[in-house]
Design a protein around this motif. Structure first.
Motif, PDB file in Angstrom:
ATOM      1  N   THR A  61      39.337  47.792  14.906  1.00  0.00           N
ATOM      2  CA  THR A  61      39.402  46.797  15.831  1.00  0.00           C
ATOM      3  C   THR A  61      38.384  45.796  15.246  1.00  0.00           C
ATOM      4  O   THR A  61      37.968  44.175  16.084  1.00  0.00           O
ATOM      5  CB  THR A  61      38.741  46.533  17.486  1.00  0.00           C
ATOM      6  OG1 THR A  61      38.133  47.585  17.250  1.00  0.00           O
ATOM      7  CG2 THR A  61      40.425  47.397  17.728  1.00  0.00           C
ATOM      8  N   ASP A 112      39.574  54.068  16.203  1.00  0.00           N
ATOM      9  CA  ASP A 112      39.561  53.482  16.880  1.00  0.00           C
ATOM     10  C   ASP A 112      38.649  52.205  16.808  1.00  0.00           C
ATOM     11  O   ASP A 112      39.349  51.128  16.644  1.00  0.00           O
ATOM     12  CB  ASP A 112      40.102  53.838  18.461  1.00  0.00           C
ATOM     13  CG  ASP A 112      41.179  54.316  18.813  1.00  0.00           C
ATOM     14  OD1 ASP A 112      41.732  53.605  17.972  1.00  0.00           O
ATOM     15  OD2 ASP A 112      40.724  54.288  20.458  1.00  0.00           O
ATOM     16  N   PRO A 127      37.927  47.450  21.481  1.00  0.00           N
ATOM     17  CA  PRO A 127      39.310  48.472  21.819  1.00  0.00           C
ATOM     18  C   PRO A 127      39.339  48.163  23.086  1.00  0.00           C
ATOM     19  O   PRO A 127      38.620  49.148  23.821  1.00  0.00           O
ATOM     20  CB  PRO A 127      39.403  49.474  20.870  1.00  0.00           C
ATOM     21  CG  PRO A 127      38.034  49.714  20.791  1.00  0.00           C
ATOM     22  CD  PRO A 127      37.292  48.677  20.878  1.00  0.00           C
TER      23      PRO A 127
END
Lengths: 192, 264
Positions: A16, A12, A22
């Protein structure tokens, strides 16, 4: 498979890019914690069994323990890296984060940020009010040519002069006073 | 580069001369003349050695604003380039802050249409930038290596501290804050034996073996540089004055701290 969810958290962060924050992935965090609980309970059971001189469980226990450690490490890395990014954003935007960013923080992170702001303010008060969050690049000129991106209204300069910031108007303003407005997106610097 | 502007103003120095720029009651080391470079310099402008002794500055040369600025610039560059935190240059920081405040007032009094007022203001904002950036770089390191820095600091004694009081407080607050956040989000939900958090094992360490560019200010002989190959012996190196090298930081850390070499 063990540790997949924890790895998802790390992914995650990398997906980004290093600057964006995120959305706080509370669901995955919960699943990781759940996985850890289950792993721990099974280990506990197997350890109890192996006390009765049945050592065939030991390999499994080790594997689960490694998975537990890995989950812990990944989860903490996820959290610490998020705090680091929140801190960077705070230096960029000032003490109040813009709405879309603030939305991706979880409750405890908001709490952390408030404390952080307080500690930073305490530190800067000790420096005679020197504002460390301004001036991130060496100053090249005293004034900046800026274009106004929205109707901001009257803006009072340090020497008492007032400037009407209307959308699409262009001004030459002292850099120390317009840097904050540039960061807030009210003004746009026109580079030469 | 920061002194250039003071030379420009030399001919008309009366306009913004010392008496205006420097408040007579500025305390301690800030009682310096700011235009050491200018032709206005007379012996009476420099401080006597005995004065300096009172001020706690034991250098042989009298401290002038220019020399403080130059030294601070070196300290700033070192701090910016070294992987670990260096000792806090409290004297210089305080001195520059006083100077800035004072010059700020004086620049404000000048006629705005005067070309020099703009130049002075710009120069002033550059000095300000240097100062804030120095403090900022230190804060960044404190935030990144909080645990390591706090540990090292607690083993140092009163006169030898690397952090200023404010920084130390900030480091403690920051550490506590982060611990609490981790505790409430994750650690307290962990199965009990795993719920402990040992910062010594998990915290980030400064990359002490990263390579840095250095310039020797004095001659250094017999510098030991460790090699990566365990079979080879450590290399011994002599640095000539003003020579430049790329070396692992750990081998020159002590020399950076005592000012024999600087990072570039």
């Amino acid at each position: 498979m063990f540790g997949v969810k924890a790895f998802e958290l790390i992914r995650d962060l990398t997906l980004t890019g290093p600057e964006a924050l995120p959305l706080y992935n509370s669901e995955t965090v919960r699943q990781v914690l759940e996985e850890m609980r289950v792993l721990y309970e099974r280990n506990q059971r197997d350890v109890n069994n192996s006390v009765n001189e049945d050592s065939s469980y030991l390999g499994t226990v080790h594997l689960r323990h490694a998975a537990l450690e890995r989950n812990k490490r990944c989860l903490l890395a996820y959290l610490v890296n998020r705090l680091q990014r929140i801190r960077d954003l705070r230096w960029d935007f000032g003490s109040v984060l813009p709405g879309d960013v603030a939305g991706s923080l979880c409750e405890q992170e908001v709490q952390w940020l408030q404390n952080y702001n307080r500690h930073l303010a305490t530190y800067m008060r000790g420096l005679d009010g020197l504002d460390l969050t301004q001036e991130h690049c060496p100053p090249k000129s005293l004034c900046l040519e800026v274009r106004c991106l929205q109707d901001y209204g009257l803006f009072e300069l340090e020497d008492g002069e007032q400037v009407l910031l209307k959308k699409d108007s262009i001004h030459l303003l002292p850099r120390s006073e317009c840097l904050m407005l540039i960061r807030q997106g009210v003004l746009e610097h026109i580079p030469h | 580069m920061f002194t250039s502007i003071y030379i420009i103003t030399t001919p008309d120095i009366e306009l913004i001369n010392l008496s205006q720029l420097l408040h007579p009651q500025i305390s301690v080391c800030c009682h310096l003349n700011i235009f050491k470079m200018s032709s206005m310099d007379t012996p009476s402008n420099t401080l006597q050695d005995s004065d300096l002794h009172d001020l706690g500055l034991s250098d042989d040369e009298p401290e002038t604003a220019t020399s403080v600025l130059n030294k601070f610039q070196t300290a700033w560059i070192n701090e910016k380039l070294s992987p670990e935190i260096l000792s806090y240059q409290g004297d210089y920081v305080e001195c520059l802050m006083e100077q800035i405040k004072h010059m700020d007032n004086n620049v404000r009094k000048l006629d705005k249409r005067d070309l020099r007022s703009g130049l002075h203001a710009l120069e002033l904002s550059r000095i300000k930038y240097m100062l804030t950036d120095y403090l900022r770089v230190r804060l960044e390191k404190i935030e990144k290596y909080t645990y390591t820095i706090l540990e090292a600091e607690s083993s140092r004694s009163g006169d030898n501290l690397f952090l200023s009081e404010g920084e130390f407080q900030f480091a403690k607050d920051f550490f506590g804050n982060t611990q609490t956040a981790l505790q409430t989000i994750a650690l307290r939900h962990f199965p009990r034996p795993l719920a402990s958090f040992d910062p010594a094992k998990m915290s980030v360490q400064p990359p002490m073996n990263s390579y840095v560019f250095v310039k020797a200010k004095k001659e250094v002989s017999g510098l030991i540089v460790p090699t990566h190959d365990p079979e080879e012996q450590d290399e011994e190196l002599d640095l000539e004055e003003n020579s430049q090298h790329i070396l692992p930081y750990s081998s020159v850390a002590a020399l950076v701290k005592d000012g024999t070499i600087m990072l570039i």
